[in-house]
Design a protein around this motif. Structure first.
Motif, PDB file in Angstrom:
ATOM      1  N   TYR A   1     -33.910 -29.845 -20.551  1.00 46.27           N
ATOM      2  CA  TYR A   1     -34.967 -29.135 -19.824  1.00 46.27           C
ATOM      3  C   TYR A   1     -34.463 -27.855 -19.157  1.00 46.27           C
ATOM      4  O   TYR A   1     -35.223 -27.161 -18.476  1.00 46.27           O
TER       5      TYR A   1
ATOM      6  N   VAL B   1     -29.983 -31.940 -12.847  1.00 47.57           N
ATOM      7  CA  VAL B   1     -30.401 -32.149 -11.457  1.00 47.57           C
ATOM      8  C   VAL B   1     -29.472 -33.140 -10.752  1.00 47.57           C
ATOM      9  O   VAL B   1     -28.614 -33.764 -11.384  1.00 47.57           O
TER      10      VAL B   1
ATOM     11  N   CYS C   1     -34.943 -33.818  -7.903  1.00 46.94           N
ATOM     12  CA  CYS C   1     -35.997 -34.330  -8.804  1.00 46.94           C
ATOM     13  C   CYS C   1     -37.066 -34.928  -7.912  1.00 46.94           C
ATOM     14  O   CYS C   1     -36.782 -35.827  -7.113  1.00 46.94           O
ATOM     15  N   SER C   2     -38.303 -34.425  -8.040  1.00 46.93           N
ATOM     16  CA  SER C   2     -39.361 -34.893  -7.139  1.00 46.93           C
ATOM     17  C   SER C   2     -39.647 -36.380  -7.355  1.00 46.93           C
ATOM     18  O   SER C   2     -40.000 -37.092  -6.427  1.00 46.93           O
ATOM     19  N   MET C   3     -39.462 -36.852  -8.586  1.00 51.66           N
ATOM     20  CA  MET C   3     -39.689 -38.287  -8.812  1.00 51.66           C
ATOM     21  C   MET C   3     -38.607 -39.122  -8.104  1.00 51.66           C
ATOM     22  O   MET C   3     -38.923 -40.117  -7.433  1.00 51.66           O
TER      23      MET C   3
ATOM     24  N   ASN D   1     -33.511 -41.693 -12.996  1.00 53.15           N
ATOM     25  CA  ASN D   1     -34.001 -40.648 -12.081  1.00 53.15           C
ATOM     26  C   ASN D   1     -34.146 -41.230 -10.678  1.00 53.15           C
ATOM     27  O   ASN D   1     -35.256 -41.454 -10.179  1.00 53.15           O
TER      28      ASN D   1
ATOM     29  N   SER E   1     -43.861 -34.982 -11.502  1.00 48.92           N
ATOM     30  CA  SER E   1     -44.897 -33.958 -11.281  1.00 48.92           C
ATOM     31  C   SER E   1     -45.108 -33.090 -12.524  1.00 48.92           C
ATOM     32  O   SER E   1     -46.186 -32.524 -12.705  1.00 48.92           O
ATOM     33  N   VAL E   2     -44.127 -33.019 -13.404  1.00 50.95           N
ATOM     34  CA  VAL E   2     -44.279 -32.228 -14.637  1.00 50.95           C
ATOM     35  C   VAL E   2     -45.130 -33.005 -15.652  1.00 50.95           C
ATOM     36  O   VAL E   2     -46.118 -32.484 -16.189  1.00 50.95           O
TER      37      VAL E   2
ATOM     38  N   GLU F   1     -43.103 -40.668 -19.440  1.00 45.79           N
ATOM     39  CA  GLU F   1     -43.422 -40.405 -18.028  1.00 45.79           C
ATOM     40  C   GLU F   1     -44.873 -39.936 -17.882  1.00 45.79           C
ATOM     41  O   GLU F   1     -45.356 -39.741 -16.769  1.00 45.79           O
TER      42      GLU F   1
ATOM     43  N   CYS G   1     -40.146 -27.474 -15.152  1.00 42.72           N
ATOM     44  CA  CYS G   1     -39.719 -28.291 -14.005  1.00 42.72           C
ATOM     45  C   CYS G   1     -39.013 -27.348 -13.030  1.00 42.72           C
ATOM     46  O   CYS G   1     -37.977 -26.770 -13.353  1.00 42.72           O
TER      47      CYS G   1
ATOM     48  N   THR H   1     -37.377 -27.849 -10.287  1.00 44.15           N
ATOM     49  CA  THR H   1     -36.042 -28.204  -9.774  1.00 44.15           C
ATOM     50  C   THR H   1     -34.977 -27.997 -10.849  1.00 44.15           C
ATOM     51  O   THR H   1     -33.871 -27.536 -10.551  1.00 44.15           O
ATOM     52  N   MET H   2     -35.300 -28.321 -12.100  1.00 48.60           N
ATOM     53  CA  MET H   2     -34.358 -28.038 -13.205  1.00 48.60           C
ATOM     54  C   MET H   2     -34.080 -26.530 -13.267  1.00 48.60           C
ATOM     55  O   MET H   2     -32.964 -26.105 -13.554  1.00 48.60           O
TER      56      MET H   2
HETATM   57  S1  SF4 Z   1     -39.058 -33.233 -15.318  1.00 51.16           S
HETATM   58 FE1  SF4 Z   1     -38.176 -32.607 -13.328  1.00 51.16          FE
HETATM   59  S2  SF4 Z   1     -39.435 -33.687 -11.755  1.00 51.16           S
HETATM   60 FE2  SF4 Z   1     -39.857 -34.664 -13.752  1.00 51.16          FE
HETATM   61  S3  SF4 Z   1     -38.472 -36.407 -13.784  1.00 51.16           S
HETATM   62 FE3  SF4 Z   1     -37.418 -34.692 -14.854  1.00 51.16          FE
HETATM   63  S4  SF4 Z   1     -36.190 -33.687 -13.236  1.00 51.16           S
HETATM   64 FE4  SF4 Z   1     -37.677 -35.022 -12.193  1.00 51.16          FE
END
Ligand code: SF4
Length: 368
Positions: A46, A82, A108-110, A141, A231-232, A258, A320, A322-323
Protein backbone atom coordinates in the motif's frame (compact mmCIF):
# COMPACT_ATOMS: atom_id res chain seq x y z
CA UNK A 1 -1.82 -5.09 30.93
CA UNK A 2 0.54 -2.20 30.26
CA UNK A 3 -0.26 0.27 27.52
CA UNK A 4 2.62 0.98 25.13
CA UNK A 5 2.96 4.62 24.25
CA UNK A 6 3.63 5.35 20.61
CA UNK A 7 6.00 8.32 20.30
CA UNK A 8 4.90 11.14 18.02
CA UNK A 9 7.07 12.11 15.09
CA UNK A 10 8.79 15.42 15.54
CA UNK A 11 9.35 17.55 12.45
CA UNK A 12 11.91 16.55 9.87
CA UNK A 13 15.20 18.45 10.01
CA UNK A 14 14.89 21.51 7.78
CA UNK A 15 17.40 20.26 5.23
CA UNK A 16 15.09 17.34 4.34
CA UNK A 17 11.97 19.40 3.78
CA UNK A 18 11.21 20.30 0.21
CA UNK A 19 13.85 18.06 -1.40
CA UNK A 20 13.21 17.76 -5.12
CA UNK A 21 12.46 14.33 -6.62
CA UNK A 22 15.86 14.20 -8.29
CA UNK A 23 17.55 15.05 -4.98
CA UNK A 24 15.85 12.35 -2.91
CA UNK A 25 16.23 9.81 -5.74
CA UNK A 26 20.00 10.35 -5.80
CA UNK A 27 20.43 10.57 -2.02
CA UNK A 28 18.41 7.44 -1.24
CA UNK A 29 20.32 5.51 -3.93
CA UNK A 30 23.62 6.74 -2.46
CA UNK A 31 22.61 5.84 1.10
CA UNK A 32 21.52 2.36 -0.01
CA UNK A 33 24.87 1.85 -1.75
CA UNK A 34 26.75 3.02 1.36
CA UNK A 35 24.83 0.75 3.73
CA UNK A 36 25.00 -2.24 1.35
CA UNK A 37 24.20 -5.61 2.93
CA UNK A 38 23.71 -3.99 6.35
CA UNK A 39 20.40 -2.59 5.12
CA UNK A 40 17.11 -4.27 4.22
CA UNK A 41 14.17 -2.10 3.16
CA UNK A 42 10.78 -3.82 3.47
CA UNK A 43 7.84 -2.21 1.66
CA UNK A 44 4.13 -2.88 2.09
CA UNK A 45 2.07 -3.01 -1.12
CA UNK A 46 0.00 0.00 0.00
CA UNK A 47 3.03 2.31 -0.03
CA UNK A 48 3.15 4.98 -2.70
CA UNK A 49 5.25 4.36 -5.83
CA UNK A 50 7.92 6.97 -4.92
CA UNK A 51 8.67 4.98 -1.77
CA UNK A 52 8.11 1.35 -2.75
CA UNK A 53 10.56 1.65 -5.63
CA UNK A 54 13.34 1.58 -3.00
CA UNK A 55 12.12 -1.56 -1.20
CA UNK A 56 14.37 -4.61 -1.43
CA UNK A 57 11.38 -6.85 -0.69
CA UNK A 58 7.67 -6.14 -0.90
CA UNK A 59 4.63 -7.93 0.45
CA UNK A 60 1.46 -7.85 2.50
CA UNK A 61 1.56 -8.08 6.29
CA UNK A 62 1.94 -11.87 6.33
CA UNK A 63 4.65 -12.03 3.68
CA UNK A 64 6.59 -9.20 5.31
CA UNK A 65 6.36 -10.88 8.73
CA UNK A 66 7.79 -14.07 7.22
CA UNK A 67 10.51 -12.16 5.37
CA UNK A 68 11.50 -10.32 8.54
CA UNK A 69 11.66 -13.61 10.46
CA UNK A 70 13.84 -15.19 7.76
CA UNK A 71 16.39 -12.37 7.57
CA UNK A 72 19.23 -12.84 10.02
CA UNK A 73 21.93 -10.78 8.33
CA UNK A 74 20.73 -7.18 7.86
CA UNK A 75 21.84 -4.86 10.65
CA UNK A 76 19.13 -2.32 9.84
CA UNK A 77 15.59 -3.14 8.71
CA UNK A 78 13.85 -0.03 7.47
CA UNK A 79 10.14 -0.66 7.36
CA UNK A 80 8.10 1.27 4.81
CA UNK A 81 4.72 0.40 6.26
CA UNK A 82 2.91 1.22 9.49
CA UNK A 83 3.75 0.99 13.19
CA UNK A 84 2.32 -2.45 13.97
CA UNK A 85 4.28 -3.96 11.06
CA UNK A 86 7.55 -2.49 12.34
CA UNK A 87 6.75 -3.84 15.83
CA UNK A 88 6.15 -7.28 14.32
CA UNK A 89 9.48 -7.09 12.48
CA UNK A 90 11.24 -6.11 15.73
CA UNK A 91 9.70 -9.09 17.56
CA UNK A 92 10.62 -11.56 14.82
CA UNK A 93 14.18 -10.39 14.14
CA UNK A 94 17.31 -10.94 16.22
CA UNK A 95 18.19 -8.74 19.22
CA UNK A 96 21.12 -7.19 17.36
CA UNK A 97 18.94 -6.15 14.38
CA UNK A 98 17.52 -2.64 14.44
CA UNK A 99 14.06 -1.85 13.00
CA UNK A 100 13.38 1.70 11.83
CA UNK A 101 10.04 3.27 10.84
CA UNK A 102 10.82 6.41 8.78
CA UNK A 103 7.79 8.32 10.17
CA UNK A 104 6.47 7.46 13.64
CA UNK A 105 3.08 8.88 12.71
CA UNK A 106 2.52 6.02 10.28
CA UNK A 107 -0.03 4.17 12.42
CA UNK A 108 -3.22 2.29 11.57
CA UNK A 109 -6.67 3.57 12.49
CA UNK A 110 -7.98 0.01 12.80
CA UNK A 111 -5.18 -1.05 15.16
CA UNK A 112 -6.01 1.99 17.31
CA UNK A 113 -9.60 0.70 17.75
CA UNK A 114 -8.47 -1.86 20.34
CA UNK A 115 -6.46 -0.89 23.39
CA UNK A 116 -5.27 -3.09 26.27
CA UNK A 117 -7.78 -1.76 28.82
CA UNK A 118 -10.68 -2.41 26.48
CA UNK A 119 -9.43 -5.92 25.71
CA UNK A 120 -9.02 -6.69 29.44
CA UNK A 121 -12.58 -5.47 30.10
CA UNK A 122 -13.93 -7.50 27.20
CA UNK A 123 -12.09 -10.63 28.38
CA UNK A 124 -13.66 -10.34 31.83
CA UNK A 125 -17.12 -9.84 30.31
CA UNK A 126 -16.65 -12.79 27.95
CA UNK A 127 -15.59 -14.99 30.87
CA UNK A 128 -18.66 -13.95 32.89
CA UNK A 129 -21.17 -14.29 30.07
CA UNK A 130 -19.88 -17.39 28.28
CA UNK A 131 -17.71 -19.37 30.72
CA UNK A 132 -15.76 -22.30 29.22
CA UNK A 133 -12.76 -21.77 26.96
CA UNK A 134 -12.41 -18.78 24.68
CA UNK A 135 -9.34 -18.49 22.41
CA UNK A 136 -8.22 -14.91 21.61
CA UNK A 137 -7.13 -14.22 18.04
CA UNK A 138 -5.80 -10.86 16.98
CA UNK A 139 -5.48 -9.65 13.43
CA UNK A 140 -1.87 -8.63 12.83
CA UNK A 141 -3.17 -5.03 12.57
CA UNK A 142 -2.90 -4.53 16.32
CA UNK A 143 -0.39 -3.26 18.86
CA UNK A 144 2.30 -5.68 20.10
CA UNK A 145 0.79 -5.57 23.59
CA UNK A 146 -2.42 -7.13 22.20
CA UNK A 147 -0.47 -9.81 20.38
CA UNK A 148 1.14 -10.50 23.77
CA UNK A 149 -2.36 -10.81 25.30
CA UNK A 150 -3.10 -13.56 22.79
CA UNK A 151 0.23 -15.26 23.48
CA UNK A 152 -0.48 -15.25 27.24
CA UNK A 153 -3.97 -16.70 26.81
CA UNK A 154 -3.19 -19.54 24.40
CA UNK A 155 -4.21 -17.63 21.26
CA UNK A 156 -2.53 -16.55 18.05
CA UNK A 157 -2.13 -13.77 15.51
CA UNK A 158 -3.66 -14.00 12.04
CA UNK A 159 -3.45 -12.04 8.81
CA UNK A 160 -5.96 -11.82 5.99
CA UNK A 161 -3.90 -14.50 4.16
CA UNK A 162 -4.35 -17.10 6.86
CA UNK A 163 -7.41 -16.07 8.92
CA UNK A 164 -9.33 -19.20 7.89
CA UNK A 165 -6.55 -21.56 8.97
CA UNK A 166 -6.06 -19.75 12.27
CA UNK A 167 -9.79 -19.64 13.06
CA UNK A 168 -10.09 -23.35 12.26
CA UNK A 169 -7.18 -24.07 14.59
CA UNK A 170 -8.58 -21.85 17.35
CA UNK A 171 -12.03 -23.43 17.24
CA UNK A 172 -10.39 -26.83 17.71
CA UNK A 173 -8.71 -25.50 20.90
CA UNK A 174 -11.76 -24.02 22.60
CA UNK A 175 -15.50 -23.50 22.44
CA UNK A 176 -15.31 -20.06 20.86
CA UNK A 177 -12.98 -17.35 19.60
CA UNK A 178 -12.63 -13.71 20.56
CA UNK A 179 -11.53 -12.02 17.33
CA UNK A 180 -10.15 -8.47 17.31
CA UNK A 181 -9.85 -5.74 16.13
CA UNK A 182 -11.49 -6.15 12.67
CA UNK A 183 -15.15 -7.19 12.74
CA UNK A 184 -15.25 -7.62 8.96
CA UNK A 185 -12.27 -9.94 8.50
CA UNK A 186 -13.67 -12.07 11.34
CA UNK A 187 -17.20 -12.12 9.91
CA UNK A 188 -16.17 -12.73 6.30
CA UNK A 189 -13.86 -15.58 7.31
CA UNK A 190 -16.36 -17.22 9.65
CA UNK A 191 -19.21 -17.05 7.12
CA UNK A 192 -16.91 -18.41 4.41
CA UNK A 193 -16.13 -21.33 6.72
CA UNK A 194 -19.86 -22.14 6.83
CA UNK A 195 -20.84 -20.49 10.11
CA UNK A 196 -24.18 -18.66 10.30
CA UNK A 197 -24.94 -15.12 11.48
CA UNK A 198 -26.35 -16.60 14.68
CA UNK A 199 -22.96 -18.08 15.52
CA UNK A 200 -21.36 -14.61 15.49
CA UNK A 201 -21.90 -11.82 17.97
CA UNK A 202 -20.45 -8.31 17.91
CA UNK A 203 -18.83 -6.91 21.05
CA UNK A 204 -18.99 -3.11 21.13
CA UNK A 205 -15.84 -1.92 22.90
CA UNK A 206 -17.29 1.59 23.30
CA UNK A 207 -20.29 0.44 25.35
CA UNK A 208 -18.83 -2.81 26.75
CA UNK A 209 -21.98 -4.58 25.48
CA UNK A 210 -22.71 -7.43 23.08
CA UNK A 211 -24.98 -6.67 20.12
CA UNK A 212 -27.23 -9.73 20.27
CA UNK A 213 -29.36 -10.77 17.30
CA UNK A 214 -33.05 -11.47 18.01
CA UNK A 215 -33.31 -14.87 19.70
CA UNK A 216 -29.55 -15.29 19.95
CA UNK A 217 -28.07 -16.64 23.19
CA UNK A 218 -24.46 -17.22 24.34
CA UNK A 219 -24.90 -20.94 23.54
CA UNK A 220 -25.17 -20.14 19.81
CA UNK A 221 -21.92 -18.18 19.62
CA UNK A 222 -18.68 -19.49 18.13
CA UNK A 223 -16.99 -16.18 17.27
CA UNK A 224 -17.13 -12.90 19.20
CA UNK A 225 -16.29 -10.02 16.84
CA UNK A 226 -14.70 -6.79 18.05
CA UNK A 227 -16.43 -3.76 16.51
CA UNK A 228 -13.40 -2.39 14.63
CA UNK A 229 -12.91 -1.59 10.97
CA UNK A 230 -10.51 -0.25 8.38
CA UNK A 231 -11.39 3.29 7.36
CA UNK A 232 -10.08 2.64 3.83
CA UNK A 233 -12.01 -0.58 3.13
CA UNK A 234 -15.21 0.90 4.63
CA UNK A 235 -15.42 3.18 1.62
CA UNK A 236 -16.56 0.38 -0.69
CA UNK A 237 -20.25 -0.42 -1.03
CA UNK A 238 -22.71 -2.56 -2.98
CA UNK A 239 -23.98 0.40 -5.06
CA UNK A 240 -20.44 0.74 -6.52
CA UNK A 241 -20.45 -2.97 -7.42
CA UNK A 242 -23.85 -2.66 -9.10
CA UNK A 243 -22.90 0.49 -11.03
CA UNK A 244 -19.73 -1.09 -12.43
CA UNK A 245 -21.54 -4.32 -13.33
CA UNK A 246 -24.01 -2.26 -15.38
CA UNK A 247 -21.21 -0.41 -17.14
CA UNK A 248 -19.00 -3.50 -17.71
CA UNK A 249 -21.17 -6.67 -17.73
CA UNK A 250 -18.03 -8.86 -17.95
CA UNK A 251 -16.33 -7.22 -14.93
CA UNK A 252 -14.72 -9.31 -12.17
CA UNK A 253 -15.14 -7.75 -8.74
CA UNK A 254 -12.27 -8.62 -6.41
CA UNK A 255 -12.23 -7.25 -2.85
CA UNK A 256 -10.29 -7.46 0.39
CA UNK A 257 -11.94 -9.18 3.41
CA UNK A 258 -11.69 -5.95 5.45
CA UNK A 259 -14.69 -4.79 3.36
CA UNK A 260 -18.23 -5.12 4.78
CA UNK A 261 -19.81 -8.53 4.29
CA UNK A 262 -22.45 -7.22 1.87
CA UNK A 263 -19.65 -5.98 -0.43
CA UNK A 264 -17.81 -9.32 -0.14
CA UNK A 265 -21.07 -11.17 -0.89
CA UNK A 266 -21.67 -9.00 -3.98
CA UNK A 267 -18.10 -9.53 -5.27
CA UNK A 268 -16.88 -12.42 -7.43
CA UNK A 269 -13.83 -13.09 -5.28
CA UNK A 270 -12.28 -11.90 -2.06
CA UNK A 271 -8.91 -12.40 -0.45
CA UNK A 272 -5.76 -10.89 1.00
CA UNK A 273 -3.57 -8.37 -0.80
CA UNK A 274 -1.27 -11.16 -2.03
CA UNK A 275 -4.35 -13.08 -3.25
CA UNK A 276 -5.58 -10.02 -5.14
CA UNK A 277 -2.19 -9.60 -6.83
CA UNK A 278 -2.05 -13.30 -7.73
CA UNK A 279 -5.53 -13.18 -9.35
CA UNK A 280 -4.53 -10.25 -11.55
CA UNK A 281 -1.20 -11.83 -12.48
CA UNK A 282 -2.95 -15.05 -13.53
CA UNK A 283 -5.73 -13.35 -15.53
CA UNK A 284 -6.02 -13.35 -19.32
CA UNK A 285 -5.40 -10.17 -21.36
CA UNK A 286 -8.63 -8.23 -21.73
CA UNK A 287 -9.91 -9.09 -18.22
CA UNK A 288 -11.80 -6.22 -16.63
CA UNK A 289 -11.45 -5.83 -12.87
CA UNK A 290 -13.00 -3.69 -10.16
CA UNK A 291 -10.73 -3.98 -7.15
CA UNK A 292 -11.77 -3.03 -3.64
CA UNK A 293 -8.59 -2.35 -1.74
CA UNK A 294 -6.05 0.41 -1.11
CA UNK A 295 -5.79 2.58 -4.19
CA UNK A 296 -1.97 2.81 -4.43
CA UNK A 297 -1.92 -0.94 -5.06
CA UNK A 298 -4.82 -0.78 -7.54
CA UNK A 299 -3.11 1.96 -9.57
CA UNK A 300 0.19 0.03 -9.52
CA UNK A 301 -1.53 -3.14 -10.78
CA UNK A 302 -3.17 -1.09 -13.55
CA UNK A 303 0.25 0.22 -14.62
CA UNK A 304 1.88 -3.21 -14.46
CA UNK A 305 -0.93 -4.87 -16.47
CA UNK A 306 -1.86 -2.59 -19.37
CA UNK A 307 -3.23 -5.69 -21.16
CA UNK A 308 -6.11 -5.70 -18.63
CA UNK A 309 -8.56 -3.03 -17.50
CA UNK A 310 -8.10 -2.48 -13.78
CA UNK A 311 -10.37 -0.04 -11.96
CA UNK A 312 -10.79 0.91 -8.33
CA UNK A 313 -14.20 -0.24 -7.09
CA UNK A 314 -14.59 3.26 -5.66
CA UNK A 315 -13.45 5.77 -8.28
CA UNK A 316 -12.96 8.55 -5.72
CA UNK A 317 -11.31 6.55 -2.93
CA UNK A 318 -8.30 8.12 -1.14
CA UNK A 319 -5.09 6.28 -0.24
CA UNK A 320 -4.54 5.05 3.32
CA UNK A 321 -3.43 8.28 4.95
CA UNK A 322 -1.26 6.62 7.59
CA UNK A 323 0.57 4.44 5.04
CA UNK A 324 1.14 7.63 3.03
CA UNK A 325 3.00 9.18 5.96
CA UNK A 326 6.15 7.43 4.75
CA UNK A 327 7.52 9.97 2.30
CA UNK A 328 10.73 9.88 0.25
CA UNK A 329 11.99 12.77 2.45
CA UNK A 330 11.48 10.72 5.64
CA UNK A 331 13.16 7.75 3.99
CA UNK A 332 16.13 9.92 2.95
CA UNK A 333 16.46 11.22 6.52
CA UNK A 334 16.25 7.74 8.09
CA UNK A 335 18.82 6.25 5.70
CA UNK A 336 21.28 9.13 5.80
CA UNK A 337 21.11 9.08 9.61
CA UNK A 338 22.07 5.40 9.53
CA UNK A 339 24.97 6.24 7.21
CA UNK A 340 26.17 8.72 9.88
CA UNK A 341 25.89 5.95 12.50
CA UNK A 342 22.80 7.53 14.06
CA UNK A 343 19.66 5.43 14.49
CA UNK A 344 16.45 7.46 14.28
CA UNK A 345 12.89 6.21 14.86
CA UNK A 346 13.90 2.79 16.15
CA UNK A 347 10.92 0.58 16.97
CA UNK A 348 11.68 -1.49 20.05
CA UNK A 349 9.06 -3.66 21.69
CA UNK A 350 9.74 -4.11 25.44
CA UNK A 351 11.09 -7.62 26.10
CA UNK A 352 8.24 -8.60 28.47
CA UNK A 353 5.73 -7.77 25.69
CA UNK A 354 7.85 -9.22 22.87
CA UNK A 355 8.20 -12.59 24.61
CA UNK A 356 4.46 -13.29 24.63
CA UNK A 357 3.72 -11.53 21.34
CA UNK A 358 6.29 -13.82 19.73
CA UNK A 359 4.44 -16.86 21.07
CA UNK A 360 1.30 -15.70 19.25
CA UNK A 361 3.21 -14.78 16.07
CA UNK A 362 5.15 -18.05 16.03
CA UNK A 363 1.87 -19.91 16.44
CA UNK A 364 0.59 -18.18 13.31
CA UNK A 365 3.77 -18.87 11.34
CA UNK A 366 3.64 -22.55 12.33
CA UNK A 367 -0.05 -23.07 11.57
CA UNK A 368 -0.02 -21.05 8.36
S1 SF4 B 1 -5.42 0.23 4.94
FE1 SF4 B 1 -4.49 1.64 6.46
S2 SF4 B 1 -6.11 1.96 8.04
FE2 SF4 B 1 -6.72 0.16 6.80
S3 SF4 B 1 -5.96 -1.57 7.98
FE3 SF4 B 1 -4.36 -1.05 6.44
S4 SF4 B 1 -2.96 0.36 7.53
FE4 SF4 B 1 -4.85 0.24 8.76
Amino acid sequence: MTTATIPIQTGLPKEYMGLSASEWQARIAQAKATLGQDLLILGHHYQRDEVIQFADLTGDSFKLARLAAQNTTAKYIVFCGVHFMAETADILTGPEQVVVLPDLNAGCSMADMANPDQVDECWETVTDVFGGTTVPITYVNSAAVLKAFCGRHGGAVCTSSNARKILTWALAQGERVLFFPDEHLGRNTALDMGMTDKELVVYNQQTGQFEWLPGQTPQHVKVILWKGFCSVHQRFNVAQVEALRKQYPEIQVLVHPECNHDVVAAADMFGSTEYIIAQVEAAKPGTVWAIGTEVNLVHRLAKQHPEQTILSLNPIVCPCTTMSRISPEHLTWALESLCRGEVVNQIQVPSEVAEFAKLALDKMLTIA
